[in-house]
Design a protein around this motif. Structure first.
Motif, short mmCIF file in Angstrom:
data_model
loop_
_atom_site.label_atom_id
_atom_site.label_comp_id
_atom_site.label_asym_id
_atom_site.label_seq_id
_atom_site.Cartn_x
_atom_site.Cartn_y
_atom_site.Cartn_z
N UNK A 48 0.84 -1.20 0.00
CA UNK A 48 0.00 0.00 0.00
C UNK A 48 0.87 1.25 0.00
N UNK A 49 0.55 2.18 -0.90
CA UNK A 49 1.30 3.44 -1.00
C UNK A 49 0.30 4.58 -1.21
N UNK A 50 0.54 5.68 -0.53
CA UNK A 50 -0.23 6.90 -0.75
C UNK A 50 0.74 8.07 -0.80
N UNK A 51 0.35 9.12 -1.51
CA UNK A 51 1.15 10.34 -1.48
C UNK A 51 0.90 11.09 -0.18
N UNK A 52 1.84 11.92 0.18
CA UNK A 52 1.69 12.80 1.32
C UNK A 52 2.64 13.97 1.15
N UNK A 53 2.25 15.13 1.65
CA UNK A 53 3.03 16.34 1.39
C UNK A 53 3.36 17.15 2.64
N UNK A 54 2.81 16.74 3.80
CA UNK A 54 3.02 17.54 5.01
C UNK A 54 3.03 16.66 6.25
N UNK A 55 3.46 17.24 7.36
CA UNK A 55 3.65 16.53 8.62
C UNK A 55 2.34 15.94 9.15
N UNK A 56 1.28 16.75 9.17
CA UNK A 56 0.01 16.31 9.74
C UNK A 56 -0.58 15.15 8.96
N UNK A 57 -0.58 15.25 7.63
CA UNK A 57 -1.11 14.16 6.81
C UNK A 57 -0.24 12.92 6.96
N UNK A 58 1.07 13.10 7.02
CA UNK A 58 1.97 11.96 7.17
C UNK A 58 1.68 11.20 8.45
N UNK A 59 1.43 11.92 9.55
CA UNK A 59 1.12 11.25 10.81
C UNK A 59 -0.15 10.41 10.68
N UNK A 60 -1.17 10.94 10.01
CA UNK A 60 -2.42 10.21 9.85
C UNK A 60 -2.24 8.98 8.97
N UNK A 61 -1.51 9.12 7.87
CA UNK A 61 -1.29 7.99 6.97
C UNK A 61 -0.45 6.92 7.66
N UNK A 62 0.56 7.35 8.40
CA UNK A 62 1.43 6.41 9.10
C UNK A 62 0.64 5.63 10.14
N UNK A 63 -0.20 6.33 10.90
CA UNK A 63 -1.03 5.66 11.91
C UNK A 63 -2.04 4.72 11.26
N UNK A 64 -2.45 5.04 10.03
CA UNK A 64 -3.38 4.18 9.32
C UNK A 64 -2.75 2.92 8.77
N UNK A 65 -1.42 2.84 8.82
CA UNK A 65 -0.74 1.61 8.45
C UNK A 65 -0.26 1.52 7.02
#
Length: 271
Positions: free
Chosen positions: A26-43
């Motif tokens: 699974x891969x998603x794009x991310x561009x900022x700290x807040x979004x990265x934290x959410x995506x990372x926590x989502x696995x």
């Protein structure tokens, strides 16, 4: 007494092992700290800091205007927001298509200043020498074939690529060349599903598809598209999991109304 959970970082080796055992990536794009934290926590396994930031963050029509400094800024923000996901960053247009030395310098800057784990480059045999030099320096590289947005002015359209036999044959040749050069994975964008299946099965390294069907070893989407933040953009391959554009607009309208009516802040929302 609580024990802190040890979080194991996803690595390029882990990504290749996932293909070997048949586990989808699974891969998603991310561009900022807040979004990265959410995506990372989502696995999510991989966060791609895409040069698509030029489109979805900065509002440009293409990815071409974004600079290396811009990409380092976004990638460093994402890196600070992750504990588990592998952080993969695009090198932007013009930083690697020319001299090997310039490509090497751009890759080193991205790794040192943004603290990412790997970089992604668009193209095949034309840039193999540059890819080999970067990998020789110990920097993991992910390839990108099919619709390569940095070449949009050459293509002239965002339509599906490699539908014709000659372009499909070149894509297969490029994929093998990228694997031989040492790439750990390849993104396949907007190509026929049958071709993506053939390429995926021919390679030992994983393929990550976007608009390339279900037979790739993993999938990637632009997070703003997946979350419904990108208004009026619904290509065939996109599955929209939320409609945040509408939700944010409604929430904003309610906030405006509450401020105008003096309902916000109330007695419990002040000191």
């Amino acid at each position: 007494m609580s024990v802190n959970k040890i979080i194991k970082r996803v690595t390029t080796t882990a990504i290749k092992e996932m293909k070997a055992r048949g586990e989808k990536i699974s891969m998603l794009t991310g561009y900022d700290y807040t979004m990265a934290r959410a995506l990372d926590e989502g696995g999510v396994d991989v966060i791609l800091v895409g040069d698509s930031a030029a489109n979805v963050v900065a509002g440009y029509e293409t990815t071409l205007p974004i600079t290396l400094d811009n990409m380092i800024y976004h990638a460093a923000s994402v890196s600070r927001g992750t504990q588990r996901a592998l952080v993969l960053a695009d090198l932007p247009f013009g930083t690697y298509q020319g001299s090997t030395e310039r490509a090497y310098d751009a890759a080193v800057r991205m790794m040192k200043e943004a603290n990412v784990h790997a970089i992604k480059l668009e193209g095949g045999v034309e840039i193999i020498a540059n890819i080999k030099q970067i990998i020789h320096a110990g920097i993991p590289v992910c390839g990108h074939l099919g619709l390569t947005p940095q070449s949009i002015n050459q293509f002239g359209t965002f339509a599906v690529r490699a539908k014709e036999e000659a372009e499909a044959a070149k894509l297969k040749q490029d994929a093998l060349a990228l694997q031989e050069a040492g790439c750990f994975a390849i993104v396949l964008e907007k190509i026929p599903a049958a071709l993506a299946k053939e390429v995926s099965e021919s390679l030992q390294i994983p393929t990550i598809g976007i608009g390339a069907g279900s037979h790739c070893d993993g999938q990637v989407l632009v997070v703003n598209d997946m979350l419904g933040l990108t208004k009026d953009f619904k290509p065939k391959f996109l599955r929209q999991y939320l409609n945040l554009f509408e939700d944010i607009s409604k929430a904003t309208a309610q906030y405006v109304a509450d401020v105008k009516s003096a309902d916000y802040p109330n007695a419990n929302e002040q000191y």
